[in-house]
Design a protein around this motif. Structure first.
Motif, mmCIF file in Angstrom:
data_model
loop_
_atom_site.group_PDB
_atom_site.id
_atom_site.type_symbol
_atom_site.label_atom_id
_atom_site.label_comp_id
_atom_site.label_asym_id
_atom_site.label_seq_id
_atom_site.Cartn_x
_atom_site.Cartn_y
_atom_site.Cartn_z
ATOM 1 N N VAL A 151 0.842 -1.207 0.000
ATOM 2 C CA VAL A 151 0.000 0.000 0.000
ATOM 3 C C VAL A 151 0.873 1.253 0.000
ATOM 4 O O VAL A 151 1.912 1.301 0.656
ATOM 5 C CB VAL A 151 -0.939 -0.003 1.227
ATOM 6 N N GLU A 152 0.437 2.253 -0.749
ATOM 7 C CA GLU A 152 1.151 3.536 -0.791
ATOM 8 C C GLU A 152 0.381 4.644 -0.080
ATOM 9 O O GLU A 152 0.978 5.563 0.476
ATOM 10 C CB GLU A 152 1.387 3.933 -2.258
ATOM 11 N N PHE A 153 -0.939 4.526 -0.129
ATOM 12 C CA PHE A 153 -1.784 5.587 0.429
ATOM 13 C C PHE A 153 -2.900 4.909 1.225
ATOM 14 O O PHE A 153 -3.764 4.251 0.644
ATOM 15 C CB PHE A 153 -2.349 6.432 -0.714
ATOM 16 N N GLY A 154 -2.848 5.068 2.528
ATOM 17 C CA GLY A 154 -3.844 4.457 3.405
ATOM 18 C C GLY A 154 -4.850 5.495 3.883
ATOM 19 O O GLY A 154 -4.489 6.630 4.199
ATOM 20 N N ILE A 155 -6.108 5.086 3.927
ATOM 21 C CA ILE A 155 -7.219 5.980 4.281
ATOM 22 C C ILE A 155 -7.966 5.293 5.420
ATOM 23 O O ILE A 155 -8.515 4.204 5.234
ATOM 24 C CB ILE A 155 -8.131 6.204 3.059
ATOM 25 N N ILE A 156 -7.982 5.923 6.575
ATOM 26 C CA ILE A 156 -8.412 5.227 7.783
ATOM 27 C C ILE A 156 -9.546 6.000 8.431
ATOM 28 O O ILE A 156 -9.514 7.230 8.521
ATOM 29 C CB ILE A 156 -7.207 5.097 8.744
ATOM 30 N N HIS A 157 -10.545 5.263 8.867
ATOM 31 C CA HIS A 157 -11.658 5.934 9.551
ATOM 32 C C HIS A 157 -11.923 5.297 10.901
ATOM 33 O O HIS A 157 -11.516 4.179 11.182
ATOM 34 C CB HIS A 157 -12.926 5.912 8.691
ATOM 35 N N ASP A 158 -12.648 6.047 11.698
ATOM 36 C CA ASP A 158 -13.163 5.533 12.958
ATOM 37 C C ASP A 158 -14.663 5.307 12.752
ATOM 38 O O ASP A 158 -15.091 4.890 11.675
ATOM 39 C CB ASP A 158 -12.835 6.520 14.092
ATOM 40 N N ARG A 159 -15.471 5.596 13.736
ATOM 41 C CA ARG A 159 -16.897 5.292 13.676
ATOM 42 C C ARG A 159 -17.618 6.019 12.532
ATOM 43 O O ARG A 159 -18.576 5.505 11.972
ATOM 44 C CB ARG A 159 -17.533 5.633 15.026
ATOM 45 N N ASP A 160 -17.155 7.207 12.227
ATOM 46 C CA ASP A 160 -17.770 7.997 11.153
ATOM 47 C C ASP A 160 -16.909 7.837 9.895
ATOM 48 O O ASP A 160 -15.802 8.365 9.818
ATOM 49 C CB ASP A 160 -17.835 9.455 11.591
ATOM 50 N N ASP A 161 -17.422 7.095 8.905
ATOM 51 C CA ASP A 161 -16.596 6.751 7.731
ATOM 52 C C ASP A 161 -16.928 7.591 6.502
ATOM 53 O O ASP A 161 -16.440 7.301 5.409
ATOM 54 C CB ASP A 161 -16.730 5.262 7.406
ATOM 55 N N ARG A 162 -17.749 8.637 6.644
ATOM 56 C CA ARG A 162 -18.211 9.392 5.472
ATOM 57 C C ARG A 162 -17.061 9.916 4.625
ATOM 58 O O ARG A 162 -16.978 9.651 3.418
ATOM 59 C CB ARG A 162 -19.039 10.610 5.921
ATOM 60 N N LEU A 163 -16.175 10.679 5.240
ATOM 61 C CA LEU A 163 -15.118 11.314 4.455
ATOM 62 C C LEU A 163 -14.106 10.274 3.965
ATOM 63 O O LEU A 163 -13.616 10.365 2.836
ATOM 64 C CB LEU A 163 -14.424 12.403 5.283
ATOM 65 N N ALA A 164 -13.804 9.272 4.791
ATOM 66 C CA ALA A 164 -12.826 8.259 4.379
ATOM 67 C C ALA A 164 -13.311 7.535 3.123
ATOM 68 O O ALA A 164 -12.540 7.312 2.182
ATOM 69 C CB ALA A 164 -12.583 7.269 5.519
ATOM 70 N N ARG A 165 -14.576 7.171 3.100
ATOM 71 C CA ARG A 165 -15.085 6.461 1.914
ATOM 72 C C ARG A 165 -15.086 7.377 0.686
ATOM 73 O O ARG A 165 -14.816 6.924 -0.425
ATOM 74 C CB ARG A 165 -16.477 5.885 2.192
ATOM 75 N N ALA A 166 -15.362 8.652 0.899
ATOM 76 C CA ALA A 166 -15.324 9.591 -0.225
ATOM 77 C C ALA A 166 -13.892 9.767 -0.733
ATOM 78 O O ALA A 166 -13.649 9.795 -1.940
ATOM 79 C CB ALA A 166 -15.928 10.937 0.193
#
Lengths: 259, 259
Positions: A164-179
């Motif tokens: 992986v080169e770019f990891g995108i991590i969320h906590d309970r609120d995943d709105r922005l991470a999924r976007a």
């Protein structure tokens, strides 16, 4: 004389571009490998005091380059995570880690409760109070800040290469991470949602502390540090990521009018 | 000259018995009806500036009586909620309320973004930073603090009497609230779980901000203010409630050893 006896010290957060016009507030908890003299060398040789165990190489440079492109505020911590990792609560083992990867950190082994409290008061509490102040000022003014924490990770982990080169991590609120993940598909980067870490690894403390109580859109970004190893590379990565962040934010529903 | 032009001001939290030996940290956000001169009278007559819209009568006295019995720390806010309600985020309508019950609050109508930010910086941010400092010091020392916020409510609401005498309110983590409710059955008080308010009314901001990110056991208590209307009544209520809190805490599973 122990550190606790020399307290109180207070290392405020560094705030850049506080008048930035965008909704983004960028955060870099691992910006610095600075070890203030009061903590000595923690028993580590100089190369380790400047290695990934001490900070996230490239993360501050990338954060600054993103802040310029997004006209965002940037809040970063002035002290090495070897002293206190501001992305950890005081009871998390990594807050004042006795080990990091395969290295023991002699100056952190067997800390007394008083020294743990003194480091917490000197580094963690002011950092998060200052970041909170930036956030709540914006909320009070009627803005809906968006919290983006920026980290880097090593290409090798216990000897194994990370794809992986770019990891995108969320906590309970995943709105922005999924976007962000959706907008990253054509980035040319190998992207991972909740890679190389996830909230299950307890790496989302800042998001939990600063974003969730206010319902702010938030995400934690991790960039493999070989891709941001020079100022030019930091700028080039910011050229890639700034439009992704902009499109991701635009893809979210507008914030509820408040106040 | 507006308040914003006279800033920065900073009203720190008042901390009593910080060396208290119990795990309880008591919090009283609505302890004071003090209106610092800089905010004038907000256009309210003196009787309203001392009424329930300005503070929670009896809550501080009860909190102090509980702190003595439990050997607990007590953190309370020094400024009236008419200026800023520390149990509200800056974008909640009640933070700097334009109305409370049936009363308009003229000095809060049409606040500019700058004045909202200045009040937030003067009252809300320091209160929660100081409370946070007390909490994280304990966590760093290896303790697992337990957060109890203490409020009072009026016997009449829009002219209707309230039957409940002792309300026990939780947010997402209901462990301690359910234990307190269970231990209150023989208290002789009319008890209500999530009465007269609940998290759905957005009254649990302090719990969300200070307890949930650290996984701390927490509860919000509401006492009908006619039952704590004199110092003697406050002491008598503390005699009832202190053992309930002690038994409720003892009924919880022991905290996970940390850090």
């Amino acid at each position: 004389m122990t550190f606790a006896e020399r307290a109180p010290l207070r290392y405020p957060a560094t705030v850049e571009n506080p008048a930035g016009n965008s909704r983004f507030v960028l955060v870099c908890e691992h910006a610095s490998h600075c070890l203030p003299e009061v903590w000595g060398d923690l028993g580590l040789p100089e190369d380790l005091r400047r290695a990934h165990i001490a900070w996230d190489p490239g993360a501050l440079g990338l954060s600054r380059a993103l802040a310029r492109r997004l006209d965002a505020a940037l809040v970063h911590a002035p002290v090495s995570r070897l002293v206190y990792d501001c992305n950890r609560a005081p009871d998390q083992p990594g807050a004042m880690a006795e080990r990091s990867e395969m290295h023991a950190i002699p100056g952190n082994i067997g800390l007394s409760p008083e020294e743990r409290a003194a480091r917490t008061a000197a580094v963690y509490a002011p950092f998060h109070a200052d970041l909170r102040a930036e956030i709540v000022r914006r909320i009070a003014q009627g803005s809906a800040p968006v919290l983006v924490t920026i980290h880097s990770f090593t290409p090798l982990w216990h000897g194994l290469p990370r794809r992986v080169e770019f990891g995108i991590i969320h906590d309970r609120d995943d709105r922005l991470a999924r976007a962000v993940f959706a907008e990253s598909r054509d980035s040319g980067l190998v992207c991972g949602l909740n890679e190389p870490y996830s909230a299950a690894d307890d790496v989302t403390h800042t998001l939990r502390l600063q974003a969730l109580p206010y319902g702010l859109a938030n995400v934690m970004l991790e960039i493999r540090n070989d891709l941001i190893a020079t100022p030019e590379a930091e700028e080039a990565m910011a050229d890639r990521l700034a439009p992704i962040l902009g499109r991701a934010l635009a893809a979210l529903p507008a914030p509820q009018g408040a106040g």
